[in-house]
Design a protein around this motif. Structure first.
Motif, PDB file in Angstrom:
ATOM      1  N   GLU A   1      68.628  38.288  19.672  1.00  8.40           N
ATOM      2  CA  GLU A   1      67.524  38.824  20.450  1.00  8.40           C
ATOM      3  C   GLU A   1      67.964  39.171  21.864  1.00  8.40           C
ATOM      4  N   GLY A   2      67.049  39.823  22.591  1.00  5.76           N
ATOM      5  CA  GLY A   2      67.273  40.059  24.011  1.00  5.76           C
ATOM      6  C   GLY A   2      67.704  41.460  24.348  1.00  5.76           C
ATOM      7  N   GLY A   3      68.180  42.218  23.359  1.00  3.35           N
ATOM      8  CA  GLY A   3      68.562  43.590  23.653  1.00  3.35           C
ATOM      9  C   GLY A   3      69.836  43.662  24.478  1.00  3.35           C
ATOM     10  N   GLY A   4      70.274  44.881  24.747  1.00  2.31           N
ATOM     11  CA  GLY A   4      71.472  45.073  25.528  1.00  2.31           C
ATOM     12  C   GLY A   4      72.725  44.930  24.683  1.00  2.31           C
ATOM     13  N   THR A   5      73.857  45.014  25.348  1.00  2.00           N
ATOM     14  CA  THR A   5      75.143  44.924  24.668  1.00  2.00           C
ATOM     15  C   THR A   5      75.526  43.469  24.433  1.00  2.00           C
ATOM     16  N   ASP A   6      76.594  43.280  23.648  1.00  2.00           N
ATOM     17  CA  ASP A   6      77.097  41.920  23.431  1.00  2.00           C
ATOM     18  C   ASP A   6      77.480  41.279  24.760  1.00  2.00           C
ATOM     19  N   ARG A   7      78.026  42.089  25.658  1.00  2.00           N
ATOM     20  CA  ARG A   7      78.418  41.569  26.972  1.00  2.00           C
ATOM     21  C   ARG A   7      77.205  41.078  27.739  1.00  2.00           C
ATOM     22  N   ASP A   8      76.080  41.830  27.675  1.00  2.00           N
ATOM     23  CA  ASP A   8      74.851  41.408  28.349  1.00  2.00           C
ATOM     24  C   ASP A   8      74.360  40.083  27.793  1.00  2.00           C
ATOM     25  N   ARG A   9      74.365  39.957  26.463  1.00  2.00           N
ATOM     26  CA  ARG A   9      73.884  38.722  25.845  1.00  2.00           C
ATOM     27  C   ARG A   9      74.784  37.541  26.196  1.00  2.00           C
ATOM     28  N   GLU A  10      76.090  37.778  26.245  1.00  2.00           N
ATOM     29  CA  GLU A  10      77.025  36.710  26.617  1.00  2.00           C
ATOM     30  C   GLU A  10      76.795  36.258  28.058  1.00  2.00           C
ATOM     31  N   ARG A  11      76.520  37.229  28.930  1.00  2.00           N
ATOM     32  CA  ARG A  11      76.260  36.879  30.330  1.00  2.00           C
ATOM     33  C   ARG A  11      74.995  36.046  30.453  1.00  2.00           C
ATOM     34  N   ARG A  12      73.920  36.443  29.741  1.00  4.62           N
ATOM     35  CA  ARG A  12      72.684  35.667  29.802  1.00  4.62           C
ATOM     36  C   ARG A  12      72.890  34.267  29.245  1.00  4.62           C
ATOM     37  N   GLU A  13      73.703  34.164  28.188  1.00  2.00           N
ATOM     38  CA  GLU A  13      73.967  32.847  27.616  1.00  2.00           C
ATOM     39  C   GLU A  13      74.752  31.980  28.589  1.00  2.00           C
ATOM     40  N   ARG A  14      75.704  32.564  29.299  1.00  4.67           N
ATOM     41  CA  ARG A  14      76.465  31.796  30.300  1.00  4.67           C
ATOM     42  C   ARG A  14      75.561  31.332  31.429  1.00  4.67           C
ATOM     43  N   ASP A  15      74.674  32.205  31.867  1.00  4.18           N
ATOM     44  CA  ASP A  15      73.753  31.840  32.945  1.00  4.18           C
ATOM     45  C   ASP A  15      72.873  30.673  32.516  1.00  4.18           C
ATOM     46  N   ARG A  16      72.377  30.735  31.277  1.00  3.33           N
ATOM     47  CA  ARG A  16      71.511  29.654  30.805  1.00  3.33           C
ATOM     48  C   ARG A  16      72.296  28.352  30.637  1.00  3.33           C
ATOM     49  N   GLU A  17      73.547  28.460  30.181  1.00  2.58           N
ATOM     50  CA  GLU A  17      74.380  27.264  30.061  1.00  2.58           C
ATOM     51  C   GLU A  17      74.636  26.643  31.427  1.00  2.58           C
ATOM     52  N   ALA A  18      74.807  27.487  32.444  1.00  3.31           N
ATOM     53  CA  ALA A  18      75.006  26.967  33.797  1.00  3.31           C
ATOM     54  C   ALA A  18      73.781  26.193  34.265  1.00  3.31           C
ATOM     55  N   LEU A  19      72.587  26.721  33.956  1.00  6.72           N
ATOM     56  CA  LEU A  19      71.362  26.006  34.314  1.00  6.72           C
ATOM     57  C   LEU A  19      71.285  24.675  33.577  1.00  6.72           C
ATOM     58  N   ASP A  20      71.585  24.682  32.288  1.00 10.78           N
ATOM     59  CA  ASP A  20      71.552  23.444  31.508  1.00 10.78           C
ATOM     60  C   ASP A  20      72.528  22.421  32.087  1.00 10.78           C
ATOM     61  N   ASN A  21      73.715  22.875  32.477  1.00  6.47           N
ATOM     62  CA  ASN A  21      74.700  21.961  33.058  1.00  6.47           C
ATOM     63  C   ASN A  21      74.209  21.403  34.383  1.00  6.47           C
ATOM     64  N   THR A  22      73.557  22.251  35.175  1.00  3.57           N
ATOM     65  CA  THR A  22      73.065  21.802  36.481  1.00  3.57           C
ATOM     66  C   THR A  22      72.036  20.693  36.331  1.00  3.57           C
ATOM     67  N   ILE A  23      71.065  20.893  35.454  1.00  2.00           N
ATOM     68  CA  ILE A  23      69.975  19.921  35.340  1.00  2.00           C
ATOM     69  C   ILE A  23      70.353  18.719  34.476  1.00  2.00           C
ATOM     70  N   SER A  24      71.570  18.714  33.933  1.00  2.00           N
ATOM     71  CA  SER A  24      71.984  17.579  33.106  1.00  2.00           C
ATOM     72  C   SER A  24      72.447  16.395  33.941  1.00  2.00           C
ATOM     73  N   SER A  25      72.607  16.592  35.261  1.00  2.00           N
ATOM     74  CA  SER A  25      73.030  15.493  36.131  1.00  2.00           C
ATOM     75  C   SER A  25      72.022  15.280  37.246  1.00  2.00           C
ATOM     76  N   GLN A  26      71.955  14.073  37.738  1.00  4.31           N
ATOM     77  CA  GLN A  26      71.041  13.750  38.832  1.00  4.31           C
ATOM     78  C   GLN A  26      71.397  14.557  40.079  1.00  4.31           C
ATOM     79  N   THR A  27      72.682  14.669  40.379  1.00  5.02           N
ATOM     80  CA  THR A  27      73.097  15.422  41.557  1.00  5.02           C
ATOM     81  C   THR A  27      72.717  16.887  41.436  1.00  5.02           C
ATOM     82  N   GLY A  28      72.952  17.467  40.260  1.00  2.00           N
ATOM     83  CA  GLY A  28      72.599  18.865  40.048  1.00  2.00           C
ATOM     84  C   GLY A  28      71.118  19.114  40.222  1.00  2.00           C
TER      85      GLY A  28
END
Length: 232
Positions: free
Chosen positions: A88-115
Motif C-alpha cells: 500500500e501507499g502508492g509511489g515507487t519502491d524507493r518511496d515505500r522504503e523511505r516511509r518504512e525507514r522513517d516509521r522504523e526510526a519513530l519506533d526506535n525512538t519511542i522504544s526507549s525512555q530517553t528517546g
C-alpha cells in the motif's frame, strides 16, 4: 503567548495553537509482563496529537453502470496511526522504503525512555515556531474575541459531557473555533493564543485602516497556512 485575560483590548490578528503535552509519567519506563507499557501509551499521545491536524473525511460520490453508484470517503493518515503494508501507499519502491525507514526510526525512538523524553521536549517546543496554527482570526477587540472563543469551547465541552455520542456530528457541523476544538478533544490547557496588536505597529493609523489591513492579512494567511479549525 498570553493568557486570554491578558489580551489587549485593541484590534489585531490572533492565532490558536495546540501544544504537545507529555510528562515524565508518559515517557518513563513502565515494565508490565516483561514489556515497556510506556511505548504504546506514548504512541497513543502521538496519535492523539496528529489527530488534531487531520482534516475531516472527504466524501466522494460517482455514477456506475446500470444505475449503480460509487460512494466512499477519503481519510488522511499521517503515518502515525498504523504501519503501512508493503503493498500500500502508492509511489515507487524507493518511496515505500523511505516511509518504512522513517516509521522504523519513530519506533526506535519511542522504544526507549530517553528517546521518548527527547521527542516530547522537541514537540513541546515546536509551538509556535514550527507548528501550524489551528485557527487564525482578526478582531476589533482581541480580549473580547479570545474570551468568546474560550466561552464557546466551554459550552461545547459541557454539551459533549452530557452527549458524548454527538462528537462526530459536532466535528461536522461546528460553527466556531471553540466547538471545533472541543469536538477534537483538545484540552483547554493545551491551547495557546498568540496575537499581533495592531496598535503597537502603527499607533497613529486610523482604526479603520488597521482593520482593513488586518483583514487582508487574515485572508492571505488562511490561504497560505490553511488552519485546520478555521472557516473553510
Amino acid at each position: 503567548m498570553l493568557e486570554v485575560e491578558q489580551a489587549p483590548e485593541s484590534p489585531g490578528i490572533y492565532a490558536w495553537y495546540v501544544t504537545f503535552a507529555a510528562s515524565a509519567q508518559d515517557w518513563e519506563t513502565k515494565p508490565v509482563d516483561g514489556q515497556d507499557a510506556s511505548i504504546e501509551g506514548f504512541l497513543g499521545l502521538l496519535r492523539e496529537y496528529a489527530s488534531y491536524y487531520e482534516p475531516l473525511p472527504i466524501t466522494l460520490h460517482g455514477s456506475a453502470p446500470y444505475g449503480g453508484r460509487w460512494d466512499g470517503a477519503l481519510e488522511l493518515d499521517h503515518g502515525v496511526n498504523r504501519r503501512e503494508p508493503p503493498s500500500e501507499g502508492g509511489g515507487t519502491d524507493r518511496d515505500r522504503e523511505r516511509r518504512e525507514r522513517d516509521r522504523e526510526a519513530l519506533d526506535n525512538t519511542i522504544s526507549s525512555q530517553t528517546g521518548r523524553r527527547l521527542l516530547a521536549q522537541f514537540l513541546g517546543r515546536a509551538t509556535p515556531v514550527f507548528s501550524s496554527p489551528l485557527y487564525i482570526g482578526v478582531a476589533e477587540n482581541l480580549n473580547e474575541r479570545l474570551q468568546q472563543h474560550r466561552n464557546n469551547y466551554n459550552r461545547a465541552m459541557d454539551w459533549l459531557h452530557g452527549n458524548p455520542n454527538d462528537v462526530d456530528r459536532l466535528k461536522r457541523d461546528a460553527k466556531n473555533f471553540g466547538q471545533r476544538a472541543a469536538a477534537r478533544g483538545i484540552a483547554m490547557e493545551n491551547l495557546e493564543a498568540w496575537v499581533i496588536d495592531l496598535k503597537t505597529l502603527e499607533s497613529d493609523t486610523p482604526v479603520k485602516t488597521l482593520r482593513e489591513s488586518a483583514q487582508s492579512a487574515e485572508w492571505l494567511l488562511h490561504r497560505l497556512f490553511a488552519p485546520i479549525l478555521g472557516r473553510q
